[in-house]
Scaffold this active site. Structure first.
Site, PDB file in Angstrom:
ATOM      1  N   ASP A  16       0.350  -1.288  -0.025  1.00 21.94           N
ATOM      2  CA  ASP A  16      -0.011  -0.084   0.037  1.00 21.94           C
ATOM      3  C   ASP A  16       0.662   1.108  -0.172  1.00 21.94           C
ATOM      4  O   ASP A  16       1.639   1.252   0.480  1.00 21.94           O
ATOM      5  CB  ASP A  16      -0.491   0.133   1.249  1.00 21.94           C
ATOM      6  CG  ASP A  16      -2.018   0.855   1.281  1.00 21.94           C
ATOM      7  OD1 ASP A  16      -2.125   1.448  -0.138  1.00 21.94           O
ATOM      8  OD2 ASP A  16      -2.425   1.172   1.991  1.00 21.94           O
ATOM      9  N   ASN A  64     -10.369  -3.507  -7.084  1.00 22.94           N
ATOM     10  CA  ASN A  64      -9.516  -2.124  -7.746  1.00 22.94           C
ATOM     11  C   ASN A  64      -9.890  -1.492  -9.085  1.00 22.94           C
ATOM     12  O   ASN A  64      -9.635  -0.252  -9.706  1.00 22.94           O
ATOM     13  CB  ASN A  64      -8.227  -2.517  -7.700  1.00 22.94           C
ATOM     14  CG  ASN A  64      -6.984  -2.611  -6.344  1.00 22.94           C
ATOM     15  OD1 ASN A  64      -6.374  -3.079  -5.794  1.00 22.94           O
ATOM     16  ND2 ASN A  64      -7.929  -1.503  -5.370  1.00 22.94           N
TER      17      ASN A  64
HETATM   18  C1  FPP Z   1      -1.904   0.211  -3.635  1.00 22.26           C
HETATM   19  O1  FPP Z   1      -1.157   2.154  -3.571  1.00 22.26           O
HETATM   20  C2  FPP Z   1      -1.115  -0.253  -5.314  1.00 22.26           C
HETATM   21  C3  FPP Z   1      -1.810  -1.236  -5.421  1.00 22.26           C
HETATM   22  C4  FPP Z   1      -3.009  -1.630  -5.166  1.00 22.26           C
HETATM   23  C5  FPP Z   1      -0.919  -1.929  -6.946  1.00 22.26           C
HETATM   24  C6  FPP Z   1       0.074  -2.342  -6.329  1.00 22.26           C
HETATM   25  C7  FPP Z   1       1.084  -3.144  -7.595  1.00 22.26           C
HETATM   26  C8  FPP Z   1       1.930  -3.528  -8.015  1.00 22.26           C
HETATM   27  C9  FPP Z   1       3.320  -2.860  -6.907  1.00 22.26           C
HETATM   28  C10 FPP Z   1       2.790  -3.964  -9.221  1.00 22.26           C
HETATM   29  C11 FPP Z   1       3.020  -5.697  -8.580  1.00 22.26           C
HETATM   30  C12 FPP Z   1       2.922  -5.624  -9.699  1.00 22.26           C
HETATM   31  C13 FPP Z   1       3.085  -7.580  -9.788  1.00 22.26           C
HETATM   32  C14 FPP Z   1       3.867  -7.973 -11.049  1.00 22.26           C
HETATM   33  C15 FPP Z   1       2.831  -8.034  -8.429  1.00 22.26           C
HETATM   34  P1  FPP Z   1      -2.365   2.205  -3.325  1.00 22.26           P
HETATM   35  O2  FPP Z   1      -2.003   3.127  -4.883  1.00 22.26           O
HETATM   36  O3  FPP Z   1      -3.891   1.809  -3.192  1.00 22.26           O
HETATM   37  O4  FPP Z   1      -1.748   3.582  -2.867  1.00 22.26           O
HETATM   38  P2  FPP Z   1      -2.454   5.278  -2.266  1.00 22.26           P
HETATM   39  O5  FPP Z   1      -3.246   4.085  -1.046  1.00 22.26           O
HETATM   40  O6  FPP Z   1      -1.573   6.033  -1.673  1.00 22.26           O
HETATM   41  O7  FPP Z   1      -2.764   5.853  -3.468  1.00 22.26           O
END
Ligand code: FPP
Length: 233
Positions: A16, A64
């Site tokens: 996250d 998501n």
């Molecule tokens: C949460 O941060 C993250 C995600 C929804 C995506 C995570 C994906 C990756 C790190 C890429 C992974 C790739 C593979 C191939 C496994 P957020 O967007 O919710 O952050 P925020 O809460 O600060 O907005």
């Protein structure tokens, strides 16, 4: 002789804070996801070096899909990129790539890539790298119940009967679940499997999570006493 250090068999991480990491730098959210992916690549190596056998990450939840279309498309492209460019490295390290989640809504070409990555690495056995993509704990339980009913089991159904219908029935429950970026919740990750998991929360955004942070989490875990509802040993 020093007591052997307790390490989790299955480490799970809720990745996250990519968005907030990017915002803080005045970058588009997708740049945060890219940085998060780079961090994940390093982390698989570090986790393997620790002797952890199963490593799962929450990459994309069933919820998501509600994000803006541009972000969803961007994340799907990142997954494609990862499979095309990085699976080879995982295999070379003895890593088996597995996907966990619903297959609906995932673009056809990505689904084909996912299947290829799983088949290509199927014989590796140093570490299982489990990417939870289009995963939701409630969806998994519902899917398991439906597949169990389709098998027409005899009542009463046991815990093991249900488990046998989960997405990855052979994977042990997570021992330790880490969540980065300050939120103190599970967000539908490993809902059933986390019944006795230990939790570790940190304010660090995922792209800033590093070896030192991993060490802190593992040291913290090593000091915990797990009783599974029993009494102190
Ligand atoms: C949460 O941060 C993250 C995600 C929804 C995506 C995570 C994906 C990756 C790190 C890429 C992974 C790739 C593979 C191939 C496994 P957020 O967007 O919710 O952050 P925020 O809460 O600060 O907005």
């Amino acid at each position: 002789m020093a007591e052997e250090k307790k390490i989790p068999t299955h480490l799970a991480i809720i990745l996250d804070g990519n968005g907030r990491w990017a915002k803080r730098r005045n970058l588009p959210r997708l740049m945060g996801h890219r940085a998060g992916l780079r961090k994940l690549e390093q982390m698989v190596r570090l986790v393997k070096r620790e002797g952890i056998r199963y490593f799962s990450v929450y990459a994309f939840s069933t919820e998501n899909w509600n994000r803006p279309a541009m972000e969803v498309t961007g994340l799907m492209s990142l997954f494609r990129y990862y499979i095309r460019r990085k699976v080879e490295e995982i295999k070379a390290e003895g890593g088996r790539v597995r996907f966990c989640g619903r297959k609906d809504r995932i673009p056809e070409d990505l689904l084909r890539q996912m299947k290829w990555a799983e088949d290509y690495t199927a014989d590796e056995n140093k570490i299982d790298f489990i990417i939870c993509l289009n995963y939701g704990g409630r969806a998994e339980i519902i899917d398991a119940v439906n597949s169990l009913i389709a098998d027409k089991p005899e009542a009463p159904v046991t815990e093991q009967d249900l488990r046998n219908h989960f997405y990855l029935p052979d994977v042990p429950d997570p021992d330790l679940i880490i969540r980065t970026s300050g939120e103190l919740r599970l967000s539908n990750f490993w809902l059933w499997e986390s019944a006795y998991s230990e939790y570790y929360f940190t304010d660090i955004h995922w792209p800033d999570f590093d070896e030192h942070e991993l060490r802190k989490a593992l040291d913290d875990y090593a000091g915990r006493e797990r009783r599974y509802g029993g009494l102190k040993g």
